[in-house]
Write an enzyme that holds these catalytic residues in place. Structure first.
Site, PDB file in Angstrom:
ATOM      1  N   ARG A  61       0.916  -1.163  -0.012  1.00 52.75           N
ATOM      2  CA  ARG A  61      -0.017   0.177  -0.025  1.00 52.75           C
ATOM      3  C   ARG A  61       0.760   1.176  -0.080  1.00 52.75           C
ATOM      4  NH1 ARG A  61      -5.905  -1.022   3.007  1.00 52.75           N
ATOM      5  NH2 ARG A  61      -6.405  -2.404   1.195  1.00 52.75           N
ATOM      6  N   GLN A  63      -1.392   2.319  -5.831  1.00 53.66           N
ATOM      7  CA  GLN A  63      -2.806   2.259  -5.439  1.00 53.66           C
ATOM      8  C   GLN A  63      -3.682   2.041  -6.470  1.00 53.66           C
ATOM      9  OE1 GLN A  63      -3.369   6.465  -4.375  1.00 53.66           O
ATOM     10  NE2 GLN A  63      -2.817   6.218  -2.198  1.00 53.66           N
ATOM     11  N   ASP A 111      -4.243  -1.808  -6.313  1.00 56.47           N
ATOM     12  CA  ASP A 111      -4.659  -2.570  -5.188  1.00 56.47           C
ATOM     13  C   ASP A 111      -6.132  -3.274  -5.475  1.00 56.47           C
ATOM     14  OD1 ASP A 111      -5.442  -3.185  -2.650  1.00 56.47           O
ATOM     15  OD2 ASP A 111      -4.792  -1.361  -1.824  1.00 56.47           O
ATOM     16  N   SER A 124      -8.605  -2.679  -2.438  1.00 51.77           N
ATOM     17  CA  SER A 124      -9.330  -1.488  -1.925  1.00 51.77           C
ATOM     18  C   SER A 124     -10.333  -1.223  -3.162  1.00 51.77           C
ATOM     19  CB  SER A 124      -8.339  -0.241  -2.324  1.00 51.77           C
ATOM     20  OG  SER A 124      -7.518  -0.236  -1.098  1.00 51.77           O
TER      21      SER A 124
END
Length: 373
Positions: free
Chosen positions: A121, A126, A129, A132
């Protein structure tokens, strides 16, 4: 490079690892894409849509033959991947802690298994991911599941026949799923409160218009683990939180729990006694049920009634929004592979920071530090 995309075989899995949108993008990098027939059916994507995007649609054996990269949502059995190039990459959510035998199988088969849920992370990762992107949808769906099981309305309604009070929703665990649950419950008109062991989440809760519920002046509130995940609380904090939460839960109509600790069973947040303290007709949604559950009495894959309270423990919640979940998942995979695509070599080449973090197997061995003694 030949990229193969498989039809998922896990029970209840409705997502697919690549969409026509990302097929075009992979072809734009110079790769060829082969899709197993029927792979996108449960995500509302027809084989013809993949063909129109430039992919080859065929049976599993043809799809895998000579593949350099295999993309999937959940990790398939190593025995089902016959025909791929020696040392081929398998890129998927591989659940390394819970299914070590399967990981050993990838090593024995000579595959280089890359676990997308081990993605660090950090800022540059990002967009890669999957936890997420999928948790965001799970948090949203958890509120809809709660609303469906709850026998009353969410918003306050003032009518000629009288006033309907707003539902009181309490979110436990303010990660990606928890934040989306707060936002969704607020949009539906509920009175929302939330708690977390990480003190930094207080402002996030308030920014969404919810009330933060925190233990004050007790060591352990910091609760920040590695990689932005929650860590374990001090015994003093656990005791103080249990007392505070018990009083708060008894007043709630709906509770949504989202707490996970990577590599460990989900922490127990709600006891049977706390469930019994809620009024009949209340609802609890346990998003951590597949990792052992945050709620005593939750059952994976079922909605059960305990002491008059409905405890919802559906599996693979993001998969129940298969079209959107697939779109986000496939973009995560493309963002990952394209970020490391070497145009001269015509293939992705991983760097040390991300490669070492997500690589589980290489050269016939399990190599990830998190899986070694």
């Amino acid at each position: 490079m030949k990229i193969a995309v498989l039809r998922e075989t896990a029970e209840g899995e409705r997502r697919v690892a690549v969409t026509p949108e990302t097929v075009k993008k992979f072809i734009g990098l110079g790769a060829t894409v082969a899709i197993e027939a029927g792979a996108g059916g449960t995500a509302s994507i027809a084989d013809a849509d993949y063909a129109a995007a430039g992919a080859t649609v065929a049976d599993r054996a043809t799809t895998l033959a000579g593949a350099d990269i295999v993309l999937a949502v959940q990790g398939p059995d190593a025995a089902s991947l016959a025909g791929v190039t020696q040392g081929a990459w398998l890129v998927a959510a591989l659940n390394p802690f819970a299914d070590r035998t399967r990981i050993d199988g990838y090593a024995a088969a000579g595959l280089e298994a890359l676990a997308m849920e081990f993605m660090p992370r950090i800022t540059r990762a990002q967009s890669m991911d999957i936890l997420s992107s999928q948790s965001n949808l799970a948090g949203y769906k958890a509120v809809l599941d709660a609303a469906a099981a709850y026998g009353r309305a969410f918003p306050m309604m003032m009518t000629a026949a009288g006033t309907v009070s707003a539902a009181r929703v309490f979110v436990m665990g303010v990660g990606v799923a928890g934040l989306q649950a707060i936002a969704t419950a607020r949009r539906l008109g509920a009175q929302v409160s939330a708690t977390d062991v990480r003190s930094a989440t207080r402002e996030q809760i308030q920014s969404l218009g919810a009330k933060p519920i925190f233990v004050e002046n007790v060591a352990g509130i910091e609760g920040e683990g590695s990689g932005g995940y929650a860590g374990e609380m001090s015994p003093e904090y656990q005791a103080a939180q249990a007392e505070l939460v018990s009083g708060h839960i008894a007043k709630q109509d709906i509770v949504i729990t989202t707490a996970l600790i990577p590599g460990r069973p989900a922490p127990r947040l709600i006891s049977a006694a706390q469930v019994a303290s809620m009024r009949p007709g209340s609802v609890i949604v346990d998003l951590a049920v597949e990792s052992g559950g945050n709620v005593e009495g939750s059952v994976a894959g079922e909605a059960v009634v305990v002491s008059g309270v409905t405890i919802v423990g559906y599996r693979n919640v993001a998969s129940r929004l298969a079209a959107d979940a697939s779109a986000l998942f496939s973009r995560n995979l493309f963002n990952f592979l394209s970020a490391f695509w070497d145009k001269e070599q015509g293939k992705p080449v991983l760097d040390e920071e991300i490669g070492d973090a997500i690589r589980l197997t290489q050269g016939g061995k399990v190599v990830n530090a998190r899986l070694l003694p």
